[in-house]
Structure formats: structure tokens, C-alpha cells
Scaffold this motif. Sequence first.
Motif, PDB file in Angstrom:
ATOM      1  N   TYR A  31       0.831  -1.378  -0.061  1.00 11.62           N
ATOM      2  CA  TYR A  31      -0.008  -0.123  -0.073  1.00 11.62           C
ATOM      3  C   TYR A  31       0.963   1.164   0.005  1.00 11.62           C
ATOM      4  CZ  TYR A  31      -3.540   3.143   0.929  1.00 11.62           C
ATOM      5  OH  TYR A  31      -4.412   4.483   1.039  1.00 11.62           O
ATOM      6  N   GLY A  32       1.868   1.417   0.624  1.00 16.25           N
ATOM      7  CA  GLY A  32       2.734   2.590   0.709  1.00 16.25           C
ATOM      8  C   GLY A  32       3.462   2.680  -0.497  1.00 16.25           C
ATOM      9  N   VAL A  35       0.742   4.306  -2.776  1.00 17.87           N
ATOM     10  CA  VAL A  35       0.697   5.933  -2.469  1.00 17.87           C
ATOM     11  C   VAL A  35       1.849   6.541  -2.953  1.00 17.87           C
ATOM     12  CG1 VAL A  35       0.664   7.560  -0.512  1.00 17.87           C
ATOM     13  CG2 VAL A  35      -0.712   5.463  -0.173  1.00 17.87           C
ATOM     14  N   HIS A 272       0.562  12.215   0.787  1.00 12.40           N
ATOM     15  CA  HIS A 272       0.666  11.280   2.055  1.00 12.40           C
ATOM     16  C   HIS A 272      -0.246  11.929   3.198  1.00 12.40           C
ATOM     17  CE1 HIS A 272       4.124   9.155   0.238  1.00 12.40           C
ATOM     18  NE2 HIS A 272       3.788   8.321   1.048  1.00 12.40           N
ATOM     19  N   GLU A 275      -3.096  10.225   4.309  1.00 16.59           N
ATOM     20  CA  GLU A 275      -3.148   8.674   4.842  1.00 16.59           C
ATOM     21  C   GLU A 275      -2.611   9.114   6.245  1.00 16.59           C
ATOM     22  OE1 GLU A 275      -3.091   6.307   2.989  1.00 16.59           O
ATOM     23  OE2 GLU A 275      -3.500   7.779   1.046  1.00 16.59           O
ATOM     24  N   TRP A 276      -2.072  10.178   6.425  1.00 20.82           N
ATOM     25  CA  TRP A 276      -1.732  10.320   8.102  1.00 20.82           C
ATOM     26  C   TRP A 276      -2.915  10.744   8.722  1.00 20.82           C
ATOM     27  CZ3 TRP A 276       2.951  13.697   5.694  1.00 20.82           C
ATOM     28  CH2 TRP A 276       4.071  12.937   5.402  1.00 20.82           C
ATOM     29  N   ARG A 278      -6.140   9.679   8.532  1.00 15.90           N
ATOM     30  CA  ARG A 278      -7.165   8.821   8.195  1.00 15.90           C
ATOM     31  C   ARG A 278      -8.748   9.338   8.752  1.00 15.90           C
ATOM     32  NH1 ARG A 278      -5.699   3.693   6.469  1.00 15.90           N
ATOM     33  NH2 ARG A 278      -4.106   4.019   4.691  1.00 15.90           N
ATOM     34  N   TYR A 284     -10.053  15.462   3.833  1.00  9.97           N
ATOM     35  CA  TYR A 284      -8.831  15.960   3.528  1.00  9.97           C
ATOM     36  C   TYR A 284      -8.618  17.025   2.671  1.00  9.97           C
ATOM     37  CZ  TYR A 284      -8.488  13.947  -1.152  1.00  9.97           C
ATOM     38  OH  TYR A 284      -8.572  13.631  -2.601  1.00  9.97           O
TER      39      TYR A 284
END
Lengths: 577, 291
Positions: A31-32, A35, A272, A275-276, A278, A284
Motif C-alpha cells: 500500500y505504501g 501511495v 501522503h 494517509e496520515w 485517516r 482531506y
Amino acid sequence: MPEALTRGLNPLLILAALALAAYALFGAGPYGLRVLTVAGVYAIAVIGYQAIFGQAGALSLAQGTFFGIGAYVTGILGSTSGFGFAVTFPLSILAPTLLALLIAVPVLRLESHYFALATLGIGQVVLLAAVEWQSLTGGANGIAGVPGIDLFGWRVGRGLPLALFVWTLVALGALLAWLLGHGRRGAAFPIMRETPVAARTLGIDIDRLRLEAFAVSAAYGGAAGALTAHTQRVVSPEVLEFPVMVTILTVAVIGGQGRIAGAVVGAVLLIHLPEWFRGLENGYLILYGAALLATIVAAPWGIVGSLERLRARLIPERPPAAPAASAPPARPTSKPSLPASSAPVLYVDGFGKRFGGVQAVSDVSLRLDRGRILGVIGPNGSGKTTLINLITGLEKADAGKLYVSDADITGEPPHRRALAGIARSFQTAALPSDSTVLEAVTAARIAIDSDIATARSHAMHFIVQAGIADLVHTRCGALPPGPRRAVELARALARQPLAMLLDEPAAGLTEDEQASLARRLRAAADDGIAIMIVEHNMPFLLPLADRILCLDEGRAIAEGTPGSIRRDPAVIAAYLG
Amino acid sequence: MILAQLMVNGIALGAAYALVALGFVLVLNATGAVNFAQGDLVMAGGFLAVALAGFIPDAPGFVLLPLVMALMALLGIAVSATAYLPLRNRPPVGVFISTIAVGIILQNGATVLFGPEPKAAAPLFGGGAFTIAGLQVPTQSIAVIATAALLIAGQYWLFTHTQLGRRLRATAQDPGMARACGIPVTSMIALTFALGAALAGAAGLLLSNQFFVTPSAGSGLILKAYIAVTIGGWGSLPGAVIGALLIAAFEVVVSYTLSYTAATAALYLALLAILAVRPQGLFGEASRRRA
């Protein structure tokens, strides 16, 4: 080393890049990596966007559209035609570039806000087309089954291979953007962004630069869109919707406008960010909006710009050594066989100009001769500045002809007139406030010299000649009025013009500065330049000028030597009295 | 008959668009800045009307209207304080981006609070229709036209017949000179943003009953305001109203004969054509460019 390159090479950025590479190779899960791949895709889109938005300074809202078109081209061709990456990728770049060239005709010469909204409108049309043209685009559902990247039989797998492939393209794209944006073109951008009108009169074809920047931005947008289609494996109208444009704009501003490194840093950070956080789910974008607002208000130079400032504060950098001054080769004067006095350098035949109901200039003729100074006087609103604007082409004359060295240049745009040998200064010195004196004067040479180093060293010659060598690394915005005038005069002289038009050059100068300006102008005339000076300051102008032309309500009411003009009853009634 | 019906619909839609365009021009004239958030302010006004209806059940639109306008005026002041005043001495592109940012916040704030589905606000005086000369006229259409006309007339009166209006116009013409004459320019600018947002809020309430409101409606609305202003002459207040009526008529007629999508696409393409031929708008520029 070229400064555009070193400017982006901050030790902190290099460390961050190494950390990111280590994370991609050893730390990131599937997943990382995904992204990271998306971040790379956006980095490409924004590197291109920096050309039109950051460098050319035009707020395009079409970058998301170019991105979406690239995605659709790859999606449609990849899922139906069976073509591989080697065919679909170039076509995905070509399609938005062609669209950009097509729409450039109506929109590129528009002023900033018109341009922004017109590009937004184009985006809406393309989005509507994508939703409605169901047979081609799959309508609201879009296209599924887009294949992965297949390059001459080599399949790029998901995960690490795809991430590395995309980031290799990021590196290539960054290198190409750097090659395109440095040198003479890079030197033209700040001038054209901050003072577009002055840029034209320096011989810089800003329409063409803008067109190139717009096409480059579209090409990068298309490339990024193609990669997104391969990454997501589906294409839906979402790729054309406004959030894509919002993300691109936010990345560019927060990363640092006009900076390639800013595009990469901004993309990695902002992709990112959701993602941080969530918990925000779809909120977002609120965060993007708030971050965009905060950045543009508090630090419009963005992250990379902030790093540059931080480094400049921690390690006070000695300004780069000024290039050695070298005198440019003398400009070949046309038809040297003719005696100097016979043909005028510049000849205006019956200029006329109307603004709405006001006849600003009416049937004005004048000639500028080699080595002679013509003073133009008259009350406020008598058409003096308009006359300069008509000669330099910033305003279009309704009637009349303009000749430089016997060549009719009436129909030429401003930058061509500048190249024909006309230079000018502005009433309120039009210098780019963020550029140094050296950069500002160098801009006058980039349309003449063949490379940037020569342009700099020639510019240095005129800076030394003007007696302002100690200001060479000062930002123009920080200059007091006297030196500002001196820089503008040096910039006009650096063009080695045949004719030089000065708009109130003595305004705001002390008496000492006026005396020194008069000496310089006389010396320039003695070198053979034909000079026209618009001025209200009679004690300055009358001793300096060879002849005087007096305007009133757009008409020439008197012309003659300073002595005769002083006694002319019409001039006394209209102006001097 | 159908033509008369379309005319009523077109005028009602145009009246609401005129409020959007007016708010846009007011800010443009006072600051020289393009407020990209104007469309999103309309959207916010629509959702505010929906939300207020939740607190005051069964309240008709005309009761909610002053409330919506007052709250939107406060939002307008907040927008000027955060997105315009800190950037007033910087290049205009800064204000473009800051107002785009405000639009992003409003749009996604609305999505989080209300969800992406379309919502409708209460009609001004209840639903229903009455018949004039055999023509079915929805009460709401007439109420929208009357309300918009009242607001436009009020705005005109404010600017031409009051001391405050003179100060606002002086600020718009020459902020430096206005300041030298003792006019509190910063407050005048904040007030102009308040007025622009209040008109946007009114438009949001009026539009959201018949046409519903979605969080993403803003970019379509700003484009329409912008087209109206471009057609009517950049900076001209009467021009903005005429432009709004024209594009609404165009939209209603083309939607009826072809489809709404075709109407929208044709409108944007017409705009590009206008810009290509006459970059100064159909009726010339009323305000001088401040670059």
C-alpha cells in the motif's frame, strides 16, 4: 554551476530524497508503494504545471483537464486497441498538447483572471463530453480493464517495479524541465512574470514563451494522466473533476512556485497527508484548502522557498561573483554609407489614437536623428506617454506610420520593434522587484546575445558604465528612486538601441542626480543614439535637448530649438505660462 | 404559450444569477480582485437555508432570507479578513489562489456536513401556482423575481443615494484617494465582501428550491457569474444584470430544445468565442484594469 540547479540542491532535500528511496526499497509495504507511485504521478503533473503557473506566471486551471485527457487516451486505447505503452504513452502526451495549442489562440493573450476562468470553462466542457459521450468514454462508469505498463514485451509489475518506473520518469521529467527552464529562457521568466509590459519592450516575445510553457504543462499533464490510468487500471470522469486540479495547485503552491524540487516535495507531502489523517476520510480536501490558504498568506514561496531562506539565514551566502564585464560588439548601424544627418533614425508620420471619446494623439509627426536629443513637453494629459506607447507598440495607433532606419515597422508587435532598435524607460520604473540589478539588466540582453553567460557579462559592462557596480546583487525592490532610474537607464542602454525613449527620467531625482543623468544622456547621444525625452522639468530638459516638441490635447503645437520654444506664444499659453 | 412559460422560468433563473453576478462585480470593483469563491458562497447560502429550515421547521423562505443574508454577510467579512486583506498589496494571482482555497474549504465543508446529495430549501411563500391568462405560473418563480428585483433595487439605492454608498464607490474608484479623504477603506472593503456574500446567500436560497443545491455547484455558478460579467462589460453593474438574464434565457431555451448538458457546453463555447473575438466583453470594459 547554473544557479537554477544549485538553488534546488538543498542538503535537507538530498537527505529527504535518500530517506524516501530507502523507505521505498526496504520499508514500504504494497500500500505504501502504491501511495508513493501516486505521489510520483502528481509530481510529474506539477513539474509541468510549474512551467505555466510558476514560471510564466499564468494561473491555468486546465492542468487537471490535461491530466484527465491523458488518462482517457491511455484508457480508451489501452483497453480496446491492444496498443502497448510505447504507443499509448506518446499519444497521451500528444492529445492534451494539441488541445493546449488549439485553445491557446483564444485564451493565452487574456489577462490573468480571464485566463484562469477560461481554462476552468474548458475543463467543464471536457468533463461534460466525457460523461455524455458514452460510446467512447463509458460515460459516468468510465473504462475498466486498462492494462498495466507493457513496454516492448517488458511488463512492469505492480508494487516496487511500478513505483521505480514512475519515479524514473519523475527524474527524467525533472531533468528535461530543468533543461527547458534554465539559461536564456529562465532569465526571461521573472521579467515576463512580474513586468510583462516591460518584457515586451526588451525584445522578449512573451506570447511565444507563454505558448511554449502552456504546451509543456499540457504534455506533462498528459504523461501523468497516462500513468494514473496504468496505476488505477480504471478511468472514470473523476480524473477530470476539480479535485485533481485542486491537488495540483496545492502541491505547486505548498511545494514552492516555479521550483522543480517544490513539485516533488509538495507531491510526496500532500499525497501522503490524507494517509496520515485517516480520520478525515473525504475531508482531506478541507485540509488542502486550509493549507493552501495559509501558505499563500504566510509563506507564498512554499516549502522549498522557505528552505532556501532558512539556509540563507543560517549560512549567509556570499553573493556570487559578478561576471567580468565585457563590452558588447558595437551594434552595426544600418546603411553606414549614408551621411549621419540625412535619414532619421526613427520617423513618426501622423500618429493618431482615440480612447473612447478622447482623441489622445492627433496627427503627430516627429523625427529622431542620430546623436540628437528631442525633448517632448506639454501639460498633463497632452498625449506624451501615449506617444511613447504608440512608438513602442504597447498601444496600437489608429492612424499613421512608423519607420526605423527607413523600414516601415508600423504593423510590428512590441518585441519586434524593440529588436528593430527601439528602447524605452517607464514613468514609474518597471523593474521586477524580486530580481537583482544584474538579472534585470541581463534581461535586456537575452534577446540579443547567444547565451546567458555572454548576456550577463555584457550586462555587467553597462552596469559598470552606469556607475552602479556596487548594487549588482541588490534586489530591485530595495532600490531608492535615484538608483532605480539609473538601473532602468542602464537596461535601456544595454539594448544598444538606435533610438531611446525616456518617460520623465528626472522625476524624483536630486539635483546632483539630475546633473549626472544629463551627462550620461549627452554621452549616449554622442555615441550616436537618437534620444527622445518626455519631461516636465524644464531646467533639466531645456539645456540638454537639441530640439523641443510641445504637445497640447494630443496635437503638436510647436517644434523648434529650446530657445525658440521658450518664446513661442502658443507654448507659453498652453504650458509654460 | 410554451414560449411565455419559458420566459417566466428564464427570468426567474436570470434574476437569481443576477444576484450572483452582482456580488461578484461589487467585490471586483471595490478591490480589483476576482473572488473565485463567489460560486461556493452561493452554494453555502443554499445549504445554510437548508440547515436553518432544520432549526425553524415549516418556516417559509422569506422568513429565512434575512437570516441567511445576515449570516452570509458575516462569512463575507471573514473571507475578506483571511483571504483578501493580507494579500491586498501582493500580485493579484495571490488573491485568486486564496479565494480558490476558500472555495475548496466551503465545498468540502458542505460535503462533510451535508453529504454529496442534492438538497432543496423551502420555497419563499409555499409551493403551488396560479393562472394568469391561461398561463400556469409557479408562485415561487414570481416570488424569486420579486425578491431579486427588490434586492437589486436596494443595492442600487444604497450605492447612489446614501453616504455609505458614496464611500463604497469612492473606495472602489481610488482606494488611496479615499483613504486620504478620511474614508475607512479597510472597513469599506470588508463591507463590500459582506454585501457580495449576502447577495450570494440570497441567490443560494432562491436557487436551491427549484434547482437544488449540491456541494460541487460552486464552479458552475462562478463560471456563469463570470460569463454574465464578461458579456455585460467587466465591472458594470447593470451589465451584470443584463448578462445574467441573457445567459439564463439562453440556458432555458437550449435546455428545452436540446438538453441541459448541451446548453452548458454551448454556453462555455460561446464564452470562448466571445473572448477570442472581443476580449473586452460585448459592451466594453467599464472598470479600468488594475494589474
